[in-house]
Write an enzyme that holds these catalytic residues in place. Sequence first.
Site, PDB file in Angstrom:
ATOM      1  N   LYS A   1      -7.710  -8.343  -5.545  1.00 40.36           N
ATOM      2  CA  LYS A   1      -7.778  -7.264  -4.560  1.00 40.36           C
ATOM      3  C   LYS A   1      -7.230  -5.940  -5.113  1.00 40.36           C
ATOM      4  O   LYS A   1      -6.581  -5.917  -6.165  1.00 40.36           O
ATOM      5  CB  LYS A   1      -7.017  -7.690  -3.304  1.00 40.36           C
ATOM      6  CG  LYS A   1      -7.658  -8.889  -2.607  1.00 40.36           C
ATOM      7  CD  LYS A   1      -6.881  -9.263  -1.350  1.00 40.36           C
ATOM      8  CE  LYS A   1      -7.518 -10.428  -0.617  1.00 40.36           C
ATOM      9  NZ  LYS A   1      -6.778 -10.753   0.622  1.00 40.36           N
TER      10      LYS A   1
ATOM     11  N   THR B   1      -0.776 -17.424   1.862  1.00 37.45           N
ATOM     12  CA  THR B   1      -1.308 -16.099   2.212  1.00 37.45           C
ATOM     13  C   THR B   1      -0.203 -15.056   2.282  1.00 37.45           C
ATOM     14  O   THR B   1      -0.356 -13.938   1.810  1.00 37.45           O
ATOM     15  CB  THR B   1      -2.054 -16.176   3.560  1.00 37.45           C
ATOM     16  OG1 THR B   1      -3.071 -17.175   3.449  1.00 37.45           O
ATOM     17  CG2 THR B   1      -2.691 -14.851   3.921  1.00 37.45           C
TER      18      THR B   1
ATOM     19  N   ARG C   1       0.427 -14.963  -5.723  1.00 39.10           N
ATOM     20  CA  ARG C   1       0.914 -14.110  -4.638  1.00 39.10           C
ATOM     21  C   ARG C   1       2.424 -13.907  -4.697  1.00 39.10           C
ATOM     22  O   ARG C   1       2.907 -12.813  -4.416  1.00 39.10           O
ATOM     23  CB  ARG C   1       0.473 -14.677  -3.297  1.00 39.10           C
ATOM     24  CG  ARG C   1      -1.024 -14.467  -3.072  1.00 39.10           C
ATOM     25  CD  ARG C   1      -1.477 -15.036  -1.760  1.00 39.10           C
ATOM     26  NE  ARG C   1      -2.859 -14.670  -1.470  1.00 39.10           N
ATOM     27  CZ  ARG C   1      -3.710 -15.460  -0.851  1.00 39.10           C
ATOM     28  NH1 ARG C   1      -3.336 -16.662  -0.440  1.00 39.10           N
ATOM     29  NH2 ARG C   1      -4.944 -15.050  -0.613  1.00 39.10           N
TER      30      ARG C   1
ATOM     31  N   ASN D   1      -2.170  -8.933  -0.426  1.00 36.08           N
ATOM     32  CA  ASN D   1      -1.729 -10.210  -0.986  1.00 36.08           C
ATOM     33  C   ASN D   1      -2.444 -10.606  -2.281  1.00 36.08           C
ATOM     34  O   ASN D   1      -2.556 -11.774  -2.608  1.00 36.08           O
ATOM     35  CB  ASN D   1      -1.807 -11.317   0.066  1.00 36.08           C
ATOM     36  CG  ASN D   1      -3.215 -11.629   0.518  1.00 36.08           C
ATOM     37  OD1 ASN D   1      -4.179 -11.047   0.045  1.00 36.08           O
ATOM     38  ND2 ASN D   1      -3.326 -12.559   1.447  1.00 36.08           N
TER      39      ASN D   1
ATOM     40  N   HIS E   1      -8.106 -13.216  -3.195  1.00 39.05           N
ATOM     41  CA  HIS E   1      -8.870 -13.983  -2.210  1.00 39.05           C
ATOM     42  C   HIS E   1      -9.463 -15.167  -2.944  1.00 39.05           C
ATOM     43  O   HIS E   1      -9.854 -15.053  -4.109  1.00 39.05           O
ATOM     44  CB  HIS E   1     -10.008 -13.134  -1.624  1.00 39.05           C
ATOM     45  CG  HIS E   1     -11.054 -13.945  -0.914  1.00 39.05           C
ATOM     46  ND1 HIS E   1     -10.984 -14.220   0.421  1.00 39.05           N
ATOM     47  CD2 HIS E   1     -12.175 -14.575  -1.377  1.00 39.05           C
ATOM     48  CE1 HIS E   1     -12.027 -14.972   0.765  1.00 39.05           C
ATOM     49  NE2 HIS E   1     -12.763 -15.197  -0.314  1.00 39.05           N
TER      50      HIS E   1
END
EC number: 2.7.4.6
Length: 142
Positions: free
Chosen positions: A11, A93, A104, A114, A117
């Site tokens: 991300k 998550t 993470r 975070n 994905h």
Amino acid sequence: MAIERTLSIIKPDAVAKNVIGKIYSRFESNGLKVIAARMTWLSEQEAGQFYSVHKERPFFKDLVSFMTSGPVMIQALEGENAIAKNRELMGATDPKKADAGTIRADFAESIDANAVHGSDAPETAAVEIAFFFPGMNTYAGR
């Protein structure tokens, strides 16, 4: 053990931290092979379509806004039990609840930003891979 394929997205927060290589190293050292990859900056339409399953959830607009805030690195991964393995590598998550040494825990700032994905099931993996890599054969083991 089943050879599977899964979709992974690094991300915007993790791309901005310049940790793509560190994340790829974790994939590869855990038996996951990158079989397709591309870097892109998602449009609102693409992000909204990809996350349409969350359309009615209160966080949807923030999720789309975050996913379009910078470039992302999208990859299809292949390996034994790739879906579960990738989810284990990602961690919870919420990075505050993620086990030490997970992606993470090491690279994410918050439950929203975070870092990564990953597909959660074979059916979603096939749909997600086809979304970003249309025409790619998503049948594992071929």
